[in-house]
Design a protein around this motif. Structure first.
Motif, PDB file in Angstrom:
ATOM      1  N   THR A  88       0.880  -1.276  -0.025  1.00 45.23           N
ATOM      2  CA  THR A  88      -0.018  -0.215  -0.056  1.00 45.23           C
ATOM      3  C   THR A  88       1.020   1.391   0.033  1.00 45.23           C
ATOM      4  O   THR A  88       2.015   1.035  -0.062  1.00 45.23           O
ATOM      5  N   ASP A  89       0.392   2.363   0.007  1.00 48.54           N
ATOM      6  CA  ASP A  89       1.165   3.674   0.022  1.00 48.54           C
ATOM      7  C   ASP A  89       1.857   3.722   1.164  1.00 48.54           C
ATOM      8  O   ASP A  89       2.656   4.747   1.322  1.00 48.54           O
ATOM      9  N   TYR A  90       1.221   3.308   2.335  1.00 49.17           N
ATOM     10  CA  TYR A  90       2.143   3.460   3.733  1.00 49.17           C
ATOM     11  C   TYR A  90       2.685   2.388   4.141  1.00 49.17           C
ATOM     12  O   TYR A  90       3.176   2.280   5.370  1.00 49.17           O
ATOM     13  N   GLY A  91       2.700   1.211   3.442  1.00 45.13           N
ATOM     14  CA  GLY A  91       3.639  -0.072   3.916  1.00 45.13           C
ATOM     15  C   GLY A  91       2.787  -1.059   3.340  1.00 45.13           C
ATOM     16  O   GLY A  91       2.721  -1.228   2.306  1.00 45.13           O
ATOM     17  N   LEU A 122       7.284  -4.266  15.047  1.00 47.52           N
ATOM     18  CA  LEU A 122       8.543  -4.058  15.912  1.00 47.52           C
ATOM     19  C   LEU A 122       9.631  -5.141  15.260  1.00 47.52           C
ATOM     20  O   LEU A 122      10.590  -4.696  14.825  1.00 47.52           O
ATOM     21  N   ALA A 123       9.215  -6.384  14.588  1.00 48.22           N
ATOM     22  CA  ALA A 123      10.064  -7.452  13.925  1.00 48.22           C
ATOM     23  C   ALA A 123      10.558  -6.710  12.676  1.00 48.22           C
ATOM     24  O   ALA A 123      11.523  -6.721  12.122  1.00 48.22           O
ATOM     25  N   ALA A 124       9.541  -5.997  11.942  1.00 51.42           N
ATOM     26  CA  ALA A 124       9.636  -5.533  10.516  1.00 51.42           C
ATOM     27  C   ALA A 124      10.693  -4.273  10.529  1.00 51.42           C
ATOM     28  O   ALA A 124      11.579  -4.116   9.587  1.00 51.42           O
ATOM     29  N   ASN A 125      10.584  -3.713  11.668  1.00 50.65           N
ATOM     30  CA  ASN A 125      11.534  -2.432  11.466  1.00 50.65           C
ATOM     31  C   ASN A 125      12.620  -2.399  12.272  1.00 50.65           C
ATOM     32  O   ASN A 125      13.277  -1.417  12.668  1.00 50.65           O
ATOM     33  N   LYS A 126      12.998  -3.761  12.878  1.00 54.90           N
ATOM     34  CA  LYS A 126      14.141  -4.030  13.868  1.00 54.90           C
ATOM     35  C   LYS A 126      15.483  -3.411  12.971  1.00 54.90           C
ATOM     36  O   LYS A 126      15.776  -3.939  11.986  1.00 54.90           O
ATOM     37  N   GLY A 127      16.185  -2.634  13.793  1.00 52.45           N
ATOM     38  CA  GLY A 127      17.447  -2.320  13.147  1.00 52.45           C
ATOM     39  C   GLY A 127      17.366  -1.299  11.951  1.00 52.45           C
ATOM     40  O   GLY A 127      18.450  -0.650  11.555  1.00 52.45           O
ATOM     41  N   ILE A 133       8.569   1.152   8.035  1.00 49.57           N
ATOM     42  CA  ILE A 133       7.354   1.121   7.386  1.00 49.57           C
ATOM     43  C   ILE A 133       6.360   0.512   8.361  1.00 49.57           C
ATOM     44  O   ILE A 133       6.723   0.067   9.473  1.00 49.57           O
ATOM     45  N   HIS A 134       4.873   0.622   8.002  1.00 49.30           N
ATOM     46  CA  HIS A 134       3.825   0.241   8.847  1.00 49.30           C
ATOM     47  C   HIS A 134       3.388  -0.933   8.100  1.00 49.30           C
ATOM     48  O   HIS A 134       3.044  -0.967   7.050  1.00 49.30           O
ATOM     49  N   VAL A 135       3.107  -1.951   9.033  1.00 40.20           N
ATOM     50  CA  VAL A 135       2.345  -3.248   8.637  1.00 40.20           C
ATOM     51  C   VAL A 135       1.162  -3.466   9.217  1.00 40.20           C
ATOM     52  O   VAL A 135       0.816  -3.243  10.449  1.00 40.20           O
ATOM     53  N   VAL A 136      -0.075  -3.363   8.466  1.00 42.06           N
ATOM     54  CA  VAL A 136      -1.375  -3.694   8.870  1.00 42.06           C
ATOM     55  C   VAL A 136      -1.551  -5.216   8.724  1.00 42.06           C
ATOM     56  O   VAL A 136      -1.347  -5.934   7.832  1.00 42.06           O
ATOM     57  N   LEU A 137      -2.008  -5.673   9.936  1.00 38.30           N
ATOM     58  CA  LEU A 137      -2.279  -7.284  10.296  1.00 38.30           C
ATOM     59  C   LEU A 137      -3.591  -7.650   9.833  1.00 38.30           C
ATOM     60  O   LEU A 137      -4.423  -6.641  10.667  1.00 38.30           O
ATOM     61  N   ASP A 138      -3.884  -8.450   9.094  1.00 38.61           N
ATOM     62  CA  ASP A 138      -5.607  -8.818   9.148  1.00 38.61           C
ATOM     63  C   ASP A 138      -5.563 -10.441   8.971  1.00 38.61           C
ATOM     64  O   ASP A 138      -4.945 -11.125   8.568  1.00 38.61           O
TER      65      ASP A 138
END
Length: 212
Positions: A88-91, A122-127, A133-138
């Motif tokens: 998406t545009d935001y992640g 937290l896992a996606a942006n570690k380091g 990025i922003h992850v939306v979980l569905d």
């Protein structure tokens, strides 16, 4: 920083396998560089040398980090879950589906899903310091269904407020769900909405817009 090791073996394949065991990773996660080819030496007996390689761990993208975190989690739980990623545009939106009962991943009003989404981000942006990025979980399009439910709730409650000329306070909701209620009723000329209380018990209040 990329992790790099040097390993030896009687041939290149053995050196690679030694490196993979040391790193405890699958081959698709590692980049290999041959430093020394194996040689048989004099008459194939004296002075022979084995192979030497350099193995570097591939840097994962934020999406890959998120998927890896979730796959490890589901594997630990003994669940077979498909992850469908959409940019998406935001992640990213990661939609989870399974033949197993996924209700446990949603929880009451999506509270478990929100907590899992927080950990996944937290896992996606570690380091990462920049380009986070922003992850939306569905889960099986739960969020879309929940949004429709909240919109219809907002419209029903607004009708009740009009009919009885009395404000209604909804159950506690998170910030995202409160925003859905506000947006659903923002164009109602005779209705106003506002939030009341403190997190995590903050609620939406729907009331008749009073004339000044």
């Amino acid at each position: 920083m990329t992790k790099t090791i040097e390993m030896s073996g009687k041939d290149i394949n053995e050196a690679k396998q030694n490196a993979l065991r040391e790193l405890d990773l699958s081959e698709d996660r590692v980049i290999f560089e041959v430093l020394e080819e194996p040689s048989k030496g004099f008459f194939g007996i004296i002075g022979g040398k084995g192979a030497k390689i350099r193995a570097s761990v591939k840097e994962l993208s934020p999406e890959e980090k998120a998927s890896e975190f979730l796959n490890e989690l589901f594997s630990t739980m003994g669940m077979d879950v498909d992850i469908n990623a959409k940019t998406t545009d935001y992640g990213y939106v990661l939609n989870l589906s399974s033949d197993d009962d996924m209700g446990i991943m949603i929880g009451k009003h999506g509270q478990t899903l929100d907590a899992l989404q927080y950990l996944t981000n937290l896992a996606a942006n570690k380091g990462l310091i920049e380009n986070r990025i922003h992850v939306v979980l569905d889960v099986e399009d739960y969020r879309e269904r929940r949004e429709d439910t909240l919109k219809h709730l907002a419209w029903r409650m607004a009708d009740k407020v009009r009919n009885h000329n009395r404000k209604i306070t909804l159950e506690p909701m998170n910030r995202h769900e409160r925003k859905i209620i506000h947006m659903a009723l923002q164009d109602e000329n005779d209705i106003t909405t506002y939030s009341d209380g403190e997190e995590p018990h903050r609620r939406i209040v729907i009331d008749v817009k009073r004339k000044k």
